[in-house]
Motif scaffolding. Structure first.
Motif, PDB file in Angstrom:
ATOM      1  N   GLU A  52       0.653  -1.560   0.150  1.00 16.21           N
ATOM      2  CA  GLU A  52      -0.174   0.153  -0.232  1.00 16.21           C
ATOM      3  C   GLU A  52       1.069   1.157  -0.051  1.00 16.21           C
ATOM      4  OE1 GLU A  52      -3.168  -0.183  -0.423  1.00 16.21           O
ATOM      5  OE2 GLU A  52      -3.744  -1.751  -0.374  1.00 16.21           O
ATOM      6  N   TRP A  53       1.521   1.212   1.077  1.00 15.85           N
ATOM      7  CA  TRP A  53       3.327   2.644   1.056  1.00 15.85           C
ATOM      8  C   TRP A  53       3.324   2.697  -0.421  1.00 15.85           C
ATOM      9  CZ3 TRP A  53       7.566   3.223   4.690  1.00 15.85           C
ATOM     10  CH2 TRP A  53       7.803   4.330   5.131  1.00 15.85           C
ATOM     11  N   PHE A  54       4.087   1.607  -0.828  1.00 16.25           N
ATOM     12  CA  PHE A  54       4.207   1.401  -2.384  1.00 16.25           C
ATOM     13  C   PHE A  54       3.925   2.308  -3.335  1.00 16.25           C
ATOM     14  CE2 PHE A  54       7.258  -2.473  -1.118  1.00 16.25           C
ATOM     15  CZ  PHE A  54       8.556  -1.323  -0.846  1.00 16.25           C
ATOM     16  N   LYS A  55       2.297   2.127  -3.698  1.00 14.97           N
ATOM     17  CA  LYS A  55       0.790   1.997  -4.296  1.00 14.97           C
ATOM     18  C   LYS A  55       0.975   3.757  -4.123  1.00 14.97           C
ATOM     19  CE  LYS A  55      -1.685  -0.342  -3.692  1.00 14.97           C
ATOM     20  NZ  LYS A  55      -3.184  -1.064  -3.835  1.00 14.97           N
ATOM     21  N   LEU A  63       2.477   9.310  -6.672  1.00 11.59           N
ATOM     22  CA  LEU A  63       3.567  10.591  -5.976  1.00 11.59           C
ATOM     23  C   LEU A  63       3.737  10.718  -7.641  1.00 11.59           C
ATOM     24  CD1 LEU A  63       4.047  11.928  -3.121  1.00 11.59           C
ATOM     25  CD2 LEU A  63       2.258  12.644  -4.502  1.00 11.59           C
ATOM     26  N   PHE A  64       4.944   9.837  -7.716  1.00 10.42           N
ATOM     27  CA  PHE A  64       5.718   9.667  -8.810  1.00 10.42           C
ATOM     28  C   PHE A  64       5.032   9.791  -9.910  1.00 10.42           C
ATOM     29  CE2 PHE A  64       8.516   8.272  -5.872  1.00 10.42           C
ATOM     30  CZ  PHE A  64       9.677   9.369  -5.587  1.00 10.42           C
ATOM     31  N   LEU A  65       3.862   9.115 -10.617  1.00  8.23           N
ATOM     32  CA  LEU A  65       3.095   9.444 -11.656  1.00  8.23           C
ATOM     33  C   LEU A  65       2.699  10.995 -12.295  1.00  8.23           C
ATOM     34  CD1 LEU A  65       0.894   5.551 -11.082  1.00  8.23           C
ATOM     35  CD2 LEU A  65       2.444   6.843 -13.221  1.00  8.23           C
ATOM     36  N   GLN A  66       1.732  11.104 -10.806  1.00  8.54           N
ATOM     37  CA  GLN A  66       1.761  12.744 -10.687  1.00  8.54           C
ATOM     38  C   GLN A  66       2.586  13.701 -11.930  1.00  8.54           C
ATOM     39  OE1 GLN A  66      -1.683  13.898  -9.788  1.00  8.54           O
ATOM     40  NE2 GLN A  66      -1.542  11.421 -10.213  1.00  8.54           N
ATOM     41  N   VAL A  67       3.855  13.646 -11.111  1.00  5.14           N
ATOM     42  CA  VAL A  67       4.565  14.473 -11.961  1.00  5.14           C
ATOM     43  C   VAL A  67       5.512  14.199 -13.464  1.00  5.14           C
ATOM     44  CG1 VAL A  67       5.081  15.511  -9.618  1.00  5.14           C
ATOM     45  CG2 VAL A  67       6.626  13.712 -10.264  1.00  5.14           C
ATOM     46  N   GLY A  68       4.959  12.752 -14.037  1.00  5.73           N
ATOM     47  CA  GLY A  68       4.875  12.068 -15.099  1.00  5.73           C
ATOM     48  C   GLY A  68       5.972  11.078 -15.399  1.00  5.73           C
ATOM     49  N   ALA A 120       9.740   4.796  -6.739  1.00  4.66           N
ATOM     50  CA  ALA A 120       8.858   4.671  -4.661  1.00  4.66           C
ATOM     51  C   ALA A 120       8.976   3.550  -3.877  1.00  4.66           C
ATOM     52  CB  ALA A 120       6.797   3.753  -5.246  1.00  4.66           C
ATOM     53  N   GLU A 121       9.331   2.439  -4.498  1.00  2.90           N
ATOM     54  CA  GLU A 121      10.032   1.566  -3.779  1.00  2.90           C
ATOM     55  C   GLU A 121      11.812   1.826  -2.857  1.00  2.90           C
ATOM     56  OE1 GLU A 121      10.305  -2.060  -6.764  1.00  2.90           O
ATOM     57  OE2 GLU A 121       8.222  -2.724  -6.555  1.00  2.90           O
ATOM     58  N   LEU A 122      12.072   2.671  -4.285  1.00  2.00           N
ATOM     59  CA  LEU A 122      13.906   3.556  -3.443  1.00  2.00           C
ATOM     60  C   LEU A 122      13.278   4.190  -2.242  1.00  2.00           C
ATOM     61  CD1 LEU A 122      15.720   4.114  -6.554  1.00  2.00           C
ATOM     62  CD2 LEU A 122      16.422   2.494  -4.557  1.00  2.00           C
TER      63      LEU A 122
END
Length: 191
Positions: A128-131, A136-141, A151-153
């Motif tokens: 859930e935390w990774f998702k 957030l990363f998808l939101q910035v492209g 996200a995992e990193l």
């Protein structure tokens, strides 16, 4: 005068506090009963076993994070920067101000080889935390693949900084990691 019944939320909260302080294996049923204002034998009216209680505590804590913490990441009424600041602030509070630091990692490592039923709950928490972070990363492209990797990193970096913060008694490890996260999303660069 009869003592009022113990509600489930109070039982879980009080038990979580004991597990945070003592760990799973060192916690006794007497500890859990005392924390809940009960005699040792009376706690069995509320729980089947220490293992069952820990599973319920883990599930309740995971639900808390999903509903109260990770939801901030999905809140489209906030900018990505505001969401990142919310998450960083909450992480700072959880890992530096709350007793026991990183409960999921602590219990996961302590019980990895002895209580496999806990692992599935702990893994689902991290999923859930990774998702949420991937969102957030998808939101910035970021592409979906790169967003997942980043996200995992970042979750791994936060977990590592919490470990070092606690071992070396130096909160700057976590502060620097969270600042790096905020800077990353403040730049809001499309990748």
């Amino acid at each position: 005068m009869a003592k009022p019944k113990l509600d489930r939320k109070t039982l879980l909260r009080n038990s979580l506090s004991v597990f945070k302080r003592k760990g799973y294996h060192a916690t006794t049923m007497a500890d859990l009963a005392a924390a809940n204002g009960l005699l040792k034998g009376s706690i069995y009216h509320y729980i089947e076993s220490k293992e069952a209680l820990m599973e319920e505590v883990l599930l309740a804590l995971k639900e808390h994070y999903v509903k109260k913490v990770f939801t901030k990441i999905y809140d489209d009424s906030l900018s990505v920067e505001e969401r990142t600041n919310e998450i960083a602030t909450r992480a700072q509070e959880i890992y530096t101000d709350e007793e026991g630091g990183d409960f999921f990692v602590n219990i996961g490592l302590e019980t990895l080889n002895t209580n496999p039923s806990f692992s599935a709950i702990i893994q689902s928490f991290f999923t859930e935390w990774f998702k949420a972070m991937q969102h957030l990363f998808l939101q910035v492209g970021y592409s979906p693949k790169l967003a997942k990797e980043e996200a995992e990193l970042i979750v791994a970096e936060i977990e590592g900084s919490v470990m070092l913060m606690r071992l070396l008694k130096d909160p700057s490890f976590l502060t620097r990691t969270l600042n790096k996260l905020k800077i990353h999303f403040t730049q809001n660069v499309n990748v």
